[in-house]
Design an enzyme around this catalytic site. Structure first.
Site: not given
Lengths: 85, 662
Positions: B39, B115, B446
């Protein structure tokens, strides 16, 4: 214009073509590039061994046919950009 | 993650003494399991990566904490056991003038986006008390496998994730010895040989690593899936039973329900003038979307601005309204978003409303001579019904890469998820957002993907000998398809019942997945036979599988014959009115288990299963069955239908969805 056309490619190799002269996959990929007059120091980004047999390199368009014609090369694909989800 | 463990039926934290023997007790489970997260990196100072109470790192672990900019290797611990970054592909694409230093990025595993910190902590974050975003979604935040270790591979940078960096991350993760890989990224529907995620995941699964990938956020458009390789677990998104309600009251007395993460300080209980499309460009619709530079400050100042969703980022619209002098925003869904509301931490008081309410509010603003509105906010509510609801944005089947393979595989929580956040960016992610929060609320597949990765880690810990496909089978065949009102799962895109093209086998049920009774197991040889049945060239199959000499001596008669836990049946237009598939079930329950088959199917399809009873005398025993699907009608290419095949014993139900196309 050559610089502008430069692009990263992922090159998949057939490990059956690796000989004992190359102690590691990375060594083999570097030697392979050199045999095609491509300087690995300038062009090679990654040497893969566990996920795939192959490497990522920044290449000029005119280097691609040379690479693709080699029997040790299985596939050559442009490096895709993937988004987060 | 202050709600999802409860929603998933996982043990509370800390576990009650009486539940210490619970089979999915997170305190006891998964400390030997390492989840690799590819990520945007990690914010290691987050309390979600505190290692208090964790035993020593497993001695087999070969990973490392790579030092980089603002990231000394001492930041890793017994929770965050590895951190590496891979940015050569990104730097090469960026022009590479200064090849060693990515611009606007930390050349290190440090996460400046948020994220990666969010996804990693969702999978295996440590418990953190009093977590919230501005008081919303408060509680104990924790990953689904709070005992598991996290190894972070930063492969995503400012503009996305390059395949060369992803492959480098997977390459290293395999060498390091991760047990689970979690990838909340991907794109397109390229053949597997051109998809670095599919290719890298093949090698990982071959080594016994479970790989979960997000399905994509391109729903509700059909055929919008990504990451559809059968060795990958493809994860769609659903809602939790949690909401952040808010209300828009118009000057005419009408009230409309919405959603907000804003406190509304200074605005609540005041009727404020409301405007729509008050732009600086005559004839342009840009101001209706609240695009940058399009609002006229003279007409917006001190007012609530109504903005249409679409074109630019939702949080950017809030910034545009604020900079133009607006005091609040109503953000209306487009028709494609339906009534599903996504929470954002906007820079000013905002209420998000569904498409229907949005249309009515817009009409009021357009037709009223002096329109006013009042925004009010009700905080966090739990126990929302119905839930889960399939997220409108969650990507949908049918699968275009291999139509005979039903995808996504299942759904998990992916809407309005609170988890850890980067310390270098505000909750909107906007450069002008100077707020900082240890947690943020995000939506997307996600977010659902690491929920499944964490649950997979729990299963891996409980069943160390299970293959990745066995874990996937357990997750899929025990998933549920009814919501908390007892009705079939609803599609957030339109409010009608959802289909397996939206939710796959259903919503994950971790406790049931722990004991599925039977599993559909798949080995590397099966995947190779599957690839051969796709008529891929030998070169492509060798590239995917790393084989040196692949001759396709074994191929499946049809890709749908892969021993998959779900079915996708594609009837030919004229000649091919029947489809035959074989499956093999492995008993992972108890000796002497007897299963009977039940079939639920649409009219127009006859389903014949042989045999109809399976008797497993031993654990580990494998039994084969054949199923024939016969279309009794002439189909049209747009026709689709769905059904089920369920094997039931006294203790277990092993359920597989079936999709039909003509």
């Amino acid at each position: 214009s050559m610089v502008a056309c430069k692009q990263t490619y992922i090159v998949y190799m057939n490990a059956a073509h690796r000989t004992e002269a190359h102690p590691t996959h990375a060594h083999w990929y570097e030697a392979h590039l050199r045999s095609l007059s491509i300087d690995p120091a300038r062009h090679l980004l990654y040497s893969y061994s566990a996920a795939v047999h192959g490497f990522a390199a920044v290449l000029h368009p005119e280097q691609l046919p040379l690479l693709r014609r080699h029997p040790a090369v299985l596939n050559v694909h442009p490096d895709p950009l993937l988004p987060l989800h | 993650t202050t709600r999802s463990p409860h929603f998933l039926g996982l043990s509370p934290w800390p576990p009650a003494p009486s539940s210490r023997s619970h089979s999915l007790d997170p305190a006891a489970a998964a400390t030997d399991v390492v989840i690799g997260v590819l990520d945007t990196g990690v914010w290691p100072e987050s309390p979600s990566f505190d290692d208090a109470g964790l035993p020593e790192v497993p001695s087999r672990w070969r990973g490392a904490c790579e030092a980089g900019v603002d990231f000394p290797s001492s930041l890793c611990n017994r929770k965050l056991v590895g951190a590496r970054s891979f940015g050569r592909g990104y730097r090469a694409a960026a022009g590479g003038g200064d090849a060693d230093k990515p611009r606007e990025e930390y050349a290190s595993p440090r996460d400046r986006d948020g994220h990666g910190t969010h996804t990693a902590s969702t999978a295996a974050g440590a418990p953190v008390a009093n977590a919230s975003l501005l008081g919303y979604a408060s509680g104990v935040a924790r990953g689904m496998a709070p005992g598991a270790r996290v190894a972070v591979y930063k492969v995503c940078w400012a503009n996305g994730c390059y395949g060369s960096d992803i492959l480098a991350g997977i390459d290293k993760a395999i060498e390091d010895g991760v047990d689970v890989l979690s990838l909340s990224l991907g794109g397109g529907s390229a053949p597997f040989s051109r998809d670095p995620v599919a290719v890298g995941a093949f090698s990982a699964v071959q080594r016994g690593i479970f790989v979960a990938c997000s399905a994509g956020n391109s729903g509700p458009s059909p055929s919008s899936l990504t990451n559809t390789a059968p060795w990958i677990t493809t994860v769609g998104a659903g809602t939790l039973d949690r909401d952040f309600p808010a209300t828009v009251q118009l000057g005419n007395g009408e009230r409309y329900a919405g959603l907000s993460l804003c406190s509304g300080a200074g605005l609540e209980d005041q009727m404020v003038p409301i405007v729509y499309g008050k732009g600086v460009q005559v004839g342009s619709n840009s101001s209706k979307f609240c695009m940058p530079g399009t609002l006229d400050p003279e007409q917006v100042k001190g007012k609530v601005v109504f903005c249409d969703r679409g074109i630019n980022a939702r949080v950017e619209k809030g910034q545009v309204v604020k900079e133009a002098g607006g005091v609040g925003m109503i953000l209306a869904n487009a028709a494609v978003n339906g009534e599903e509301l996504v929470a954002d931490s906007h820079l000013l008081p905002t209420v998000a409303v569904g498409a229907k309410s949005g249309n009515l509010i817009r009409d009021f603003v357009r037709t009223s001579s002096n329109p006013t509105a009042m925004l009010s906010f009700r905080g966090t509510v739990l126990g929302v019904q119905p839930s889960p609801v399939v997220a409108a944005f969650s990507s949908r089947g049918p699968n275009t890469v291999v139509p005979q393979l039903l995808k996504p595989d299942l759904i998990g929580p992916g809407v309005n998820i609170l988890a850890a956040w980067s310390g270098s960016v505000g909750p909107t992610g906007l450069a002008k957002d100077e707020r900082r929060s240890a947690f943020n609320i995000m939506s997307g597949t996600s977010m659902s993907c690491p929920h499944i990765s964490g649950v997979a880690a729990l299963l891996k810990a409980a069943h160390p000998d299970w293959s990745p496909s066995a874990i996937k089978s357990a997750l899929m065949t025990t998933a549920y398809t009814d919501d908390n009102t007892g009705s079939p799962l609803v599609d957030g895109a339109g409010g009608s019942p959802a289909t397996p093209w939206a939710y796959g086998s259903g919503h994950v049920d971790p406790q049931k997945a722990l004991s599925p009774g039977l599993i559909y197991d798949i080995g590397t040889g099966d995947y190779l036979a599957f690839l051969c049945s796709l008529e891929y060239s030998t070169d492509h199959i060798q590239a995917i599988s790393k084989s040196t000499n692949k001759t396709c001596s074994r191929r499946l008669p049809n890709p749908g014959n892969l021993n998959y836990p779900s079915f996708s049946v594609v009837f030919g237009r004229r000649s091919r009115r029947f489809v035959k598939y074989n499956r093999v079930l492995t008993n992972v329950g108890v000796p002497g288990s007897v299963y009977n088959v039940k079939v639920g199917g649409p009219p127009g399809v006859k389903v014949t299963v042989k045999p109809t009873k399976l008797i497993f005398n031993q654990v580990g025993q494998k039994l084969r069955y054949k199923v024939t699907f016969t279309s009794t009608k002439a189909g049209d290419p747009v026709d689709m239908a769905f059904g089920w095949i369920t094997w039931s014993s006294e203790q277990h139900q092993v359920r597989s969805p079936v999709s039909y196309r003509w």
